[in-house]
Design a protein around this motif. Structure first.
Motif, PDB file in Angstrom:
ATOM      1  N   PRO A  52       0.396  -1.444   0.199  1.00 28.68           N
ATOM      2  CA  PRO A  52      -0.463  -0.059   0.543  1.00 28.68           C
ATOM      3  C   PRO A  52       1.376   1.511   0.055  1.00 28.68           C
ATOM      4  N   PRO A  53       0.629   2.300  -0.962  1.00 27.86           N
ATOM      5  CA  PRO A  53       1.494   3.327  -1.083  1.00 27.86           C
ATOM      6  C   PRO A  53       1.413   4.140   0.496  1.00 27.86           C
ATOM      7  N   GLU A  54       0.875   3.822   1.328  1.00 28.47           N
ATOM      8  CA  GLU A  54       0.468   4.108   2.902  1.00 28.47           C
ATOM      9  C   GLU A  54       1.404   4.411   3.583  1.00 28.47           C
ATOM     10  N   GLU A  55       2.237   3.252   3.050  1.00 25.75           N
ATOM     11  CA  GLU A  55       3.250   2.105   3.958  1.00 25.75           C
ATOM     12  C   GLU A  55       4.199   3.609   3.707  1.00 25.75           C
ATOM     13  N   ARG A  56       4.304   3.724   2.599  1.00 30.97           N
ATOM     14  CA  ARG A  56       5.718   5.143   2.648  1.00 30.97           C
ATOM     15  C   ARG A  56       5.906   6.521   3.805  1.00 30.97           C
ATOM     16  N   LEU A  57       4.732   6.671   4.294  1.00 30.90           N
ATOM     17  CA  LEU A  57       4.682   7.798   4.985  1.00 30.90           C
ATOM     18  C   LEU A  57       5.573   7.429   6.404  1.00 30.90           C
ATOM     19  N   TRP A  58       6.260   5.446   6.580  1.00 33.22           N
ATOM     20  CA  TRP A  58       6.832   5.666   7.695  1.00 33.22           C
ATOM     21  C   TRP A  58       7.966   6.360   8.265  1.00 33.22           C
ATOM     22  N   PHE A  59       8.767   7.274   7.025  1.00 34.87           N
ATOM     23  CA  PHE A  59       9.942   7.778   7.431  1.00 34.87           C
ATOM     24  C   PHE A  59       9.225   9.467   7.539  1.00 34.87           C
ATOM     25  N   VAL A  60       8.698   9.720   7.269  1.00 32.49           N
ATOM     26  CA  VAL A  60       7.667  11.013   7.681  1.00 32.49           C
ATOM     27  C   VAL A  60       7.392  10.843   9.235  1.00 32.49           C
ATOM     28  N   MET A  61       6.540  10.505   9.487  1.00 29.87           N
ATOM     29  CA  MET A  61       5.752   9.507  10.522  1.00 29.87           C
ATOM     30  C   MET A  61       6.164  10.087  11.638  1.00 29.87           C
ATOM     31  N   LEU A  62       7.705   9.221  11.368  1.00 31.67           N
ATOM     32  CA  LEU A  62       8.431   8.548  12.973  1.00 31.67           C
ATOM     33  C   LEU A  62       8.794   9.884  13.080  1.00 31.67           C
ATOM     34  N   GLY A  63       9.046  10.765  13.387  1.00 31.05           N
ATOM     35  CA  GLY A  63       9.265  11.704  14.449  1.00 31.05           C
ATOM     36  C   GLY A  63       9.840  12.716  12.936  1.00 31.05           C
ATOM     37  N   CYS A  64       9.735  12.700  11.657  1.00 26.32           N
ATOM     38  CA  CYS A  64       9.910  13.680  10.880  1.00 26.32           C
ATOM     39  C   CYS A  64       9.245  15.085  10.424  1.00 26.32           C
ATOM     40  N   ALA A  65       8.348  14.635  10.672  1.00 25.70           N
ATOM     41  CA  ALA A  65       7.164  15.819  10.459  1.00 25.70           C
ATOM     42  C   ALA A  65       6.503  17.038  10.938  1.00 25.70           C
ATOM     43  N   PRO A  66       7.279  16.525  12.508  1.00 24.51           N
ATOM     44  CA  PRO A  66       7.046  17.090  13.625  1.00 24.51           C
ATOM     45  C   PRO A  66       8.610  18.058  14.445  1.00 24.51           C
ATOM     46  N   ALA A  67       9.562  17.578  13.565  1.00 21.89           N
ATOM     47  CA  ALA A  67      10.969  17.777  13.388  1.00 21.89           C
ATOM     48  C   ALA A  67      11.233  19.233  12.973  1.00 21.89           C
ATOM     49  N   MET A  68      10.681  19.206  11.656  1.00 21.00           N
ATOM     50  CA  MET A  68      11.081  21.073  10.987  1.00 21.00           C
ATOM     51  C   MET A  68      10.352  21.559  11.654  1.00 21.00           C
ATOM     52  N   PRO A  69       9.208  21.107  12.556  1.00 26.62           N
ATOM     53  CA  PRO A  69       9.248  22.909  12.925  1.00 26.62           C
ATOM     54  C   PRO A  69       9.421  23.377  14.150  1.00 26.62           C
ATOM     55  N   ILE A  70       9.578  21.976  15.086  1.00 31.67           N
ATOM     56  CA  ILE A  70       9.825  22.683  16.522  1.00 31.67           C
ATOM     57  C   ILE A  70      12.009  22.450  16.486  1.00 31.67           C
ATOM     58  N   SER A  71      12.746  22.158  15.343  1.00 29.88           N
ATOM     59  CA  SER A  71      14.603  23.000  15.049  1.00 29.88           C
ATOM     60  C   SER A  71      13.702  24.296  15.198  1.00 29.88           C
ATOM     61  N   LEU A  72      13.281  24.594  14.207  1.00 29.15           N
ATOM     62  CA  LEU A  72      13.044  26.019  13.654  1.00 29.15           C
ATOM     63  C   LEU A  72      12.328  26.884  14.754  1.00 29.15           C
ATOM     64  N   PHE A  73      11.124  26.404  15.679  1.00 28.87           N
ATOM     65  CA  PHE A  73      11.296  27.358  16.913  1.00 28.87           C
ATOM     66  C   PHE A  73      12.212  27.144  17.703  1.00 28.87           C
ATOM     67  N   TRP A  74      12.750  26.196  17.802  1.00 27.15           N
ATOM     68  CA  TRP A  74      14.336  26.097  18.707  1.00 27.15           C
ATOM     69  C   TRP A  74      15.468  26.610  18.812  1.00 27.15           C
ATOM     70  N   MET A  75      15.869  26.597  16.997  1.00 30.80           N
ATOM     71  CA  MET A  75      16.502  27.376  16.794  1.00 30.80           C
ATOM     72  C   MET A  75      16.843  28.982  16.754  1.00 30.80           C
ATOM     73  N   ALA A  76      14.841  29.729  16.519  1.00 29.35           N
ATOM     74  CA  ALA A  76      14.807  31.371  16.385  1.00 29.35           C
ATOM     75  C   ALA A  76      14.878  30.976  18.214  1.00 29.35           C
ATOM     76  N   TRP A  77      14.256  30.786  19.197  1.00 32.29           N
ATOM     77  CA  TRP A  77      14.375  31.525  20.851  1.00 32.29           C
ATOM     78  C   TRP A  77      15.271  30.647  21.230  1.00 32.29           C
ATOM     79  N   THR A  78      16.619  30.648  20.719  1.00 26.79           N
ATOM     80  CA  THR A  78      17.794  30.063  21.232  1.00 26.79           C
ATOM     81  C   THR A  78      19.067  30.441  20.803  1.00 26.79           C
ATOM     82  N   ASP A  79      18.378  31.502  19.655  1.00 28.39           N
ATOM     83  CA  ASP A  79      19.820  32.025  18.646  1.00 28.39           C
ATOM     84  C   ASP A  79      20.150  33.738  19.502  1.00 28.39           C
ATOM     85  N   TYR A  80      20.410  33.284  20.433  1.00 31.83           N
ATOM     86  CA  TYR A  80      21.452  34.070  20.912  1.00 31.83           C
ATOM     87  C   TYR A  80      22.274  34.649  21.973  1.00 31.83           C
ATOM     88  N   SER A  81      23.346  35.275  22.023  1.00 32.89           N
ATOM     89  CA  SER A  81      25.233  35.563  22.266  1.00 32.89           C
ATOM     90  C   SER A  81      24.887  34.502  23.468  1.00 32.89           C
TER      91      SER A  81
END
Length: 604
Positions: free
Chosen positions: A468-497
């Motif tokens: 089933p094509p939906e089996e191919r979505l496991w790569f993104v569902m195993l943490g990769c989908a939330p990883a992108m916004p979390i990493s950007l929020f993390w980088m945005a508000w810890t970017d201080y000297s």
């Protein structure tokens, strides 16, 4: 080199196959003649390939003999006997031609892997005297020329070659960003203007994706890879010698156009050699090189800009040298993998050896011109996106990923240099952290492969071959989908000297992990969902994401400068957050979406 060797080996195999299967053809001919009450052929084995035309010479000699005088009765009788003999010889020759034709037909039915059928009207039946065609296929499930049957080592070598091409062309897309200040100063332009060298390269990627598919259908994967890579090297050399900014961006655009097939056709090459189950580990190998190229480009060029030993132009020369090594690798070790072209080569040998033009591969029956293929390739992607929700969502998702990725090449200066005071060279070296995140996604492969294998076997037991094509979505569902916004929020508000530089660095590792999972799932899901239409869907995907990413690369500098790193990254994180539910929703409702689609497969 490998393509030439494959062509020769196909010819040798065809001749051996004809020798082996000729006895079947003799039996079929005898059987057909016994049904029509014709005398059986001689017991000695006929030569099914080469015909002797002795009767033609006899007829020609008799026609060239001087005509006898007409005033002698004896000579009239002799003349009449000559004409009778000529008529008899003509009938004998006609019977021989018919026998030869039936022998060829029998051979077409006897050869393993040949499927006789009649032409359709669209294939020229109305204008072809003989409507019969022998469609050339593989000689069984274990045919060694079928790329799906290559050994694991050979498949790995093929993917290595394709991954190398993908690496160098994506490497070239970003390496210029490492020397942006020096190139801008040399040409007397602003850094925003010089960023066009990266932007137009990406636009070239998008434009080139439209012609790569039709070229591969006519000339195969291998010749397109080698030809376009050679042209890519020429334009990169021209960019290195460019006297002004106009020449540089023009040559970079042309290099992008010629580099695009490496990315557009790579998914097809993976599908050529790997079955659906094997793609679970085969495609990530290519994807890592495709993402590793742009991430490592600035790393390699990091100290070339501020160096007093080499010019910034050495970024192009380094690219040219690596591309030359890759081209050598491809020429020596990369075989042709496009099955329709391999079968057309086999059909050519069959026509040459048998003298029968009815042997055709499916690719040759319609024989569309390059212009017709280009028109279809230009129109179909845009027709698909109007009705296909899956393609639209995945295109939007990957476009956002590429916008963030390529604006980072400008943004790292503001995120690290201006906050932490890192040098130009060290700032570019910090992209290694993102590459570490990309490599870390490999830990998902064993788990997903095991799960996919179980699903594959379960489907086979239930009489539903495939995955089933939906089996191919496991790569993104195993943490990769939330990883992108979390990493950007993390980088945005810890970017201080006042906060350690390791904080935004670890955030970039998480970002690399997230984006590679999104890329793998998006490509594999579309390939499995659309199959014969996958090339058109992926063409649209590449065209849009590179076109938009190219435009945003120019916008990146003023955006980071005027809005600031905190809010720039926050805006991107919010967009990523809105798209995060997409893979989970498709996993649940994807089968229903495909059921109402005109182009997607409906297996579940």
């Amino acid at each position: 080199m490998q393509s030439f060797l494959t062509y020769r080996r196909l010819g040798q195999t065809v001749r051996k196959q004809i020798e082996q299967d000729a006895e079947k053809a003799i039996a079929l001919t005898v059987k057909a003649q016994s049904h029509t009450q014709q005398p059986p052929p001689p017991q000695s084995r006929p030569d099914l390939v080469h015909e002797r035309h002795q009767s033609d010479e006899t007829l020609r000699e008799k026609e060239e003999e001087p005509s006898p005088a007409l005033d002698s009765p004896t000579e009239d009788v002799e003349l009449e006997q000559v004409h009778e003999q000529i008529e008899a010889d003509t009938e004998a020759e006609a019977e021989r031609v018919q026998t030869r034709y039936s022998e060829r037909t029998a051979l077409g039915h006897a050869l393993t892997g040949i499927s006789p059928r009649s032409r359709t009207t669209a294939e020229g039946r109305a204008t072809t005297q003989d409507s019969k065609v022998f469609v050339v296929g593989w000689s069984g499930d274990s045919d060694p020329f079928n790329p799906q049957n290559f050994s694991r080592m050979k498949k790995a070598r093929i993917i290595l070659c394709v991954a190398s091409i993908a690496f160098i062309v994506t490497f070239a897309s970003s390496i210029d960003s490492a020397v942006l200040p020096q190139a801008a100063e040399d040409f007397g332009v602003s850094e925003v203007t010089e960023s066009l060298a990266t932007a137009l390269f990406l636009v070239g990627f998008g434009v080139g994706s439209l012609y790569a598919g039709p070229l591969s259908e006519l000339y195969g994967r291998n010749y397109v890879y080698m030809g376009t890579l050679l042209l890519f090297m020429i334009w990169i050399m021209a960019a290195a010698l460019a006297p002004n900014i106009g020449a540089q961006v023009t040559f970079r655009f042309l290099a992008g156009v010629c580099g695009s097939p490496a990315l557009t056709l790579a998914g097809g090459t993976v599908a050529d050699v790997y079955n659906p189950l094997e793609r679970t580990y085969g495609f990530p190998l290519f994807a890592i090189s495709g993402f590793g190229g742009p991430v490592l480009g600035p790393v390699v060029g990091s100290y070339m800009g501020p160096s007093s030993l080499v010019s910034w132009r050495w970024t192009e020369w380094i690219t040219l040298i690596i591309a030359g090594l890759v081209l050598t690798l491809v020429v020596l070790f990369q075989p042709e993998t496009y099955a329709p072209l391999l079968l057309s080569w086999k059909a050519q040998h069959l026509r040459k050896v048998t003298g029968d033009d009815r042997f055709k591969a499916e690719l040759e029956i319609m024989n569309d011109s390059l212009a017709k293929k280009l028109i279809r390739n230009l129109s179909r992607p845009f027709l698909l996106v109007r009705t296909e929700l899956i393609i639209l969502l995945m295109t939007l998702y990957l476009t956002v990923v590429y916008i963030v990725l390529f604006t980072f090449f400008d943004g790292y200066t503001y995120i690290f240099s201006e906050v932490y005071g890192t040098s130009q060279g060290l700032t570019n070296v910090l992209f290694v952290a993102m590459f570490v995140g990309i490599l870390s996604a490999l830990v998902l492969v064993p788990f997903i492969y095991s799960r996919t294998k179980k699903q594959f076997q379960k489907n086979l037991e239930a009489g539903k071959p495939g995955i089933p094509p939906e089996e191919r979505l496991w790569f993104v569902m195993l943490g990769c989908a939330p990883a992108m916004p979390i990493s950007l929020f993390w980088m945005a508000w810890t970017d201080y000297s006042s906060i350690s530089i390791w904080s935004p660095l670890l955030a970039s590792v998480l970002f690399g992990y997230g984006v590679i999972g999104i890329f793998i799932s998006a490509y594999m899901y579309i390939i499995d969902s659309y199959q014969i239409y996958a090339a058109s869907a992926l063409t649209f995907l590449a065209f849009v994401r590179y076109l938009v990413a190219g435009g945003m690369t120019v916008v990146g500098i003023p955006f980071y400068r005027n809005v600031g790193t905190h809010w720039t990254l926050t805006i991107m994180a919010c967009i990523g957050l809105l798209l995060m539910p997409v893979p989970y929703a498709l996993y649940i409702w994807g089968p229903k979406v495909r059921k109402f689609s005109k182009f997607a497969v409906n297996k579940s």
